[in-house]
Each structure stands twice: as structure tokens, then as C-alpha cells.
Design an enzyme around this catalytic site. Structure first.
Site, PDB file in Angstrom:
ATOM      1  N   HIS A   1      -6.573 -13.062  20.961  1.00  0.00           N
ATOM      2  CA  HIS A   1      -6.131 -12.776  22.321  1.00  0.00           C
ATOM      3  C   HIS A   1      -4.869 -11.931  22.370  1.00  0.00           C
ATOM      4  CE1 HIS A   1      -9.019 -15.844  23.670  1.00  0.00           C
ATOM      5  NE2 HIS A   1      -8.905 -15.288  24.860  1.00  0.00           N
ATOM      6  N   GLY A   2      -4.039 -11.989  21.361  1.00  0.00           N
ATOM      7  CA  GLY A   2      -2.827 -11.179  21.426  1.00  0.00           C
ATOM      8  C   GLY A   2      -1.926 -11.380  20.229  1.00  0.00           C
TER       9      GLY A   2
END
Length: 503
Positions: A354-355
Site C-alpha cells: 500500500h505504501g
């Protein structure tokens, strides 16, 4: 009649040049305004695209080339000249898949599969995680490496996972590689699912491309219904309730416990409406073209435990992680401890996907811990009878756990996350709830309606969709125009990007 040579008169040239300049500016890549499904430009282009697509449908080769060109242009409008990297990725993986398919020695096939995976992950790692690792290296050794000037291509995480799953499936002989490269590029660049999913699996999508069936009336009107629902979720609900949520997360010290709690609940529903709204539009657009992408969200906040939540939330990602991370790690085949560890590692990778930030790693890790705890408690939970009280308790624990973890997902850093949660538990005064409702009546009403709709049985939504499909086209037009009017009424100053564009 005026002589055509007058068009070359200087007084005509300037307006023509100005018009051409405006058109070029509209159609060229603008990093500050990537093309979104909720933007007017996309729908203008799609209205032009659709009849041409319909005319070319029976000429498969021309149809594939046309859709690929449109998809690449769509990606260019989203990420500029990074569309060339998408083309390069597709060429490498297509060639590698054919080499794997023709090789007979298992070790050689395995080496080629890992060659492709390493290339894909290296590209993703550079663009998404290089600065994250440099920052952590500087923290550990007091280094002075400067951050690299890297622009993250939109959707790289999504199409990288698609490409990896394709190569792995060829290696495991679940599918045969496409005969021509253009078919594979069609699959990888298919614009409805390109920049924010759903993550499309080759064994599900490529047979549909091979059959090349026209969309049925149910597909067309069902697709339009999903697009309308998606637009309402994103452009009406998510963008509107985000205006208050952003205030709380940007300056949490200014808000009371009640206000902070409302901001957290607001973001919990915002991220669902934003991402599921995008998925609805993507699935609806694909249906208009005769392609089925499955479902990506199934009322996830109805879940009574964390395992159920991940079967309902971002289904294409959770099933991808299960099939290409959890099961290869050993799944539940190597004992109880390894099952818990594999759950934890899978969700850790999901968080990192996700990041490039510790907050996402923490978010994924805590979901992994929650899944492990739920699995450890199953023998006890299975002996507890299902009734309204136990169902409510299970749902409450799950919803609170998921909502609190969204704080770490959304907040800019850990300190902000902790401050928001502390505000809720230390400064919560129920007497302030009527004051909040009075101050933000429209926001509260929208949240109440949204929560009620989310918890309605799925059969009700299916009935509404069936009614829409069967109703007169005039009523369909009225519903569409009402949707447009709603968007205009609730629209902020500019079109907000989808949350998952950053992943």
C-alpha cells in the site's frame, strides 16, 4: 461566399492557434490533473470510444489494437510517458512466458519465472520504495543520502501484480501464454482496471478476450447502474464527507473527542466509498464492453471477524495475496505456528504494497496479528452459539479494530495517529453529540443514510439493479440526470483524486 484564402489572414490565425493550443492542453498530460473516471474529459472521450469499439467488435484484431491504443492514451493522461514502461514490462513478460512455456526442464523454467518476478519487483521497488530505504538507511547510520527525484507512476502496484500472476500461472501451467503480444498488452493495460484495480487474473480475463462476446442488454444496463452507483459513492458521498475528515486529520489538536471520533468514522466510510466507487465504475465500464471483472467489495463492514473482512474488502488483492504469497509460504499446511506466521507475513507484505512508509507496514502487521488471533480463537469461538448478542459483539470488535487501524493508514505520521486516538478516549463527552449534529447536520444525515444502506441485505441491492435493467429508458435517463445533478450539488471546487491512485 468568403474566399477560403482569408483563413490565412493574420486576424484568423491567432484564434485558430489559440483553439489548437487549448485542445492540445486538454488532451496532453497534466501531472496536476490526471484523468479520472469522475472527470468530464474521460466521459467525453469514452462516449467517442464506445461506438467505435462497438463497430470494431467483430473484427477482433482491429478491436484489440483500438482498445490498447485507448488504454495507453488513458495511462498517458494519468502518468505521462510512463506508459512506455508499461509497454516494456508487457514485452519482457510476454517473451519470458513463452520461454517458460517451451522449456521442459523444471529448474530452467523456475529460473525464468524468478527472472521475470525480480525484474518486475525491482522496477516497483525503485519507483515506490527507493526513497523509503534511503531514509531508513540515513536514520540507521546517520547518512546524508539525498532523496531521489522519483515520480511514482499511477497504478504500477496493480499492473505489476497482474504481470507477476500471469508469469506464475504460465509456470504452473494454469494457463498458456497468449499467442500474440498485443493480446497480452490488452490484458495488462485494460483501462477500466489499469490504474486502481481490480487486480485482474489472466485465467479469468483472457478466455473472455478469446471468446470476444458482445455485451448483453443485462451487461449494458447493469454496467450503467454500477457506474451510477460508483459516481454517487465517489463524487457525491466520499468527496463530500472527506471535507470534514481532512480537517480532523490535518489539525487533530483542534478537535474534541466527539469530533475526532466522527472524523475517524467519516474516513472509515470515505475510504470504502472512494475505493469501492472506483471499483464499481471500473467493473461497470468493463461490462459495457462485454467483459466481467467480478466483484471487488462485498459490504465489508458487515463482517463479524477479521477473516471475513478480508474476504469482503478489496477481494482482488486479498485473493491475490492468498494465492501468490500466503499459499507459497506454506499456507496452513505446516503447523499452527507457521499458519499464524504466514498470515502475519502476508498482511505485512500487503501493508508494504500500500505504501512506502512505516505506517502502512504497521497497518498491515496489525491486520496480520488480528488474523492470527482470530484463527487461534476459532476452537473457542466455534463452541459459542450464534445469536444476536454474539453476532453484535463480534461485529463491534471487528468494526472498531478496523476503524482504529484506518487512523494509522490515513494520518500523516504515528504522532498524529496517536493524538487522534487519545482525543477519542480521553476527551469524549457524549453531551457534545447533539451540538455536533446541529453544526454538521448535512454531514451527519449523509453518514446515517450511508451506514443504513451499507447494512441492507445484498438481495435488496440486486433487486434495485434488476429493476433498473428492466425499466423504461426514459426512467433510466431521469436517474442518470438526477445523478449528474447530485454530483453538481455536492461537488467541491476541483475533482478529488481517488485515494488508491497513490498505490
Amino acid at each position: 461566399m468568403e474566399d477560403i484564402s482569408n483563413l490565412f489572414d493574420p486576424k484568423y490565425i491567432s484564434p485558430i492557434q489559440e483553439a489548437a493550443k487549448n485542445i492540445w492542453h486538454l488532451l496532453a498530460y497534466d501531472p496536476s490533473a490526471p484523468m479520472l473516471f469522475s472527470s468530464g474529459l474521460f466521459w467525453m472521450l469514452f462516449i467517442i470510444f464506445l461506438p467505435i469499439y462497438a463497430m470494431l467488435k467483430n473484427r477482433r484484431g482491429q478491436m484489440v489494437l483500438f482498445v490498447v491504443c485507448f488504454s495507453l492514451y488513458f495511462y498517458y493522461k494519468s502518468s505521462g510517458f510512463f506508459f512506455l514502461m508499461l509497454i516494456a514490462t508487457s514485452m519482457v513478460d510476454w517473451f519470458v512466458s513463452h520461454i517458460i512455456y517451451r522449456l521442459k526442464v523444471r529448474r530452467a523454467r523456475l529460473c525464468m519465472m524468478w527472472f521475470s518476478i525480480i525484474i518486475s519487483l525491482s522496477i516497483l521497488g525503485y519507483f515506490k520504495y527507493a526513497n523509503f530505504f534511503l531514509w531508513n538507511w540515513n536514520q540507521m547510520v546517520e547518512g546524508n543520502f539525498q532523496p531521489l527525484d522519483i515520480i511514482l507512476p499511477v497504478g504500477i502496484s496493480f499492473y505489476t501484480f497482474q504481470s507477476i500472476s500471469y508469469v506464475v500461472d504460465v509456470y504452473k501451467e494454469r494457463i498458456a501464454p497468449t499467442e500474440n503480444w498485443l493480446d497480452y498488452l490488452f490484458f495488462l493495460s485494460f483501462f477500466p482496471a489499469l490504474v486502481a484495480g481490480p487486480i485482474v487474473r489472466a485465467d479469468y480475463f483472457l478466455p473472455q478476450l478469446e471468446r470476444n462476446e458482445r455485451a448483453s442488454n443485462a451487461d449494458i444496463w447493469g454496467g450503467l447502474w454500477l457506474i451510477i452507483i460508483g459516481i454517487i459513492k465517489k463524487a457525491v458521498i466520499a468527496d463530500y464527507i472527506a471535507q470534514y475528515n481532512d480537517l480532523v486529520f490535518d489539525e487533530p489538536s483542534l478537535y474534541t473527542g466527539v469530533q475526532a471520533l466522527m472524523g475517524v468514522l467519516g474516513y472509515t466510510m470515505q475510504i470504502y466509498c472512494d475505493f469501492s466507487g472506483y471499483s464499481d465504475m471500473a467493473i461497470g465500464l468493463a461490462l459495457l464492453m462485454g467483459f466481467h471483472l467480478g466483484i471487488n467489495f462485498d459490504s465489508p463492514y458487515q463482517s463479524r471477524n477479521l477473516t471475513e473482512f478480508w474476504r469482503r474488502w478489496h477481494i482482488s488483492l486479498s485473493s491475490w495475496l492468498r494465492d501468490y504469497v500466503y499459499i507459497p509460504l506454506g499456507g496452513n499446511r505446516r503447523g499452527v505456528f507457521r499458519t499464524y506466521l504466514n498470515n502475519f507475513l502476508t498482511m505485512l507484505i500487503g501493508g508494504l504494497w500500500h505504501g512506502a512508509a512505516w505506517k502502512f507496514i504497521f497497518w498491515g502487521a496489525m491486520h496480520g496479528v488480528g488474523l492470527a488471533i482470530h484463527k487461534a480463537c476459532r476452537p473457542v469461538l466455534s463452541r459459542i452459539p450464534d445469536n444476536f448478542l454474539t453476532i453484535f459483539i463480534g461485529w463491534s470488535i471487528t468494526f472498531v479494530y478496523v476503524s482504529l487501524l484506518w487512523v494509522f493508514f490515513r494520518a500523516s505520521d504515528f504522532a498524529t495517529s496517536v493524538l487522534i486516538i487519545e482525543n477519542i478516549f480521553r476527551d469524549f463527552n457524549p453531551a457534545q453529540i447533539p451540538q455536533f449534529f446541529e453544526a454538521r447536520t448535512e454531514w451527519c444525515v449523509m453518514m446515517i443514510i450511508l451506514i443504513i444502506c451499507h447494512f441492507l441485505p445484498q438481495q435488496w441491492a440486486d433487486v434495485l439493479q434488476s429493476l433498473f435493467i428492466r425499466m423504461n429508458w426514459v426512467l433510466k435517463l431521469i436517474i442518470f440526470l438526477l445523478t449528474v445533478q447530485l454530483v453538481v450539488e455536492f461537488m467541491s471546487e476541483e475533482v478529488a483524486p481517488f485515494i488508491y491512485f497513490q498505490f
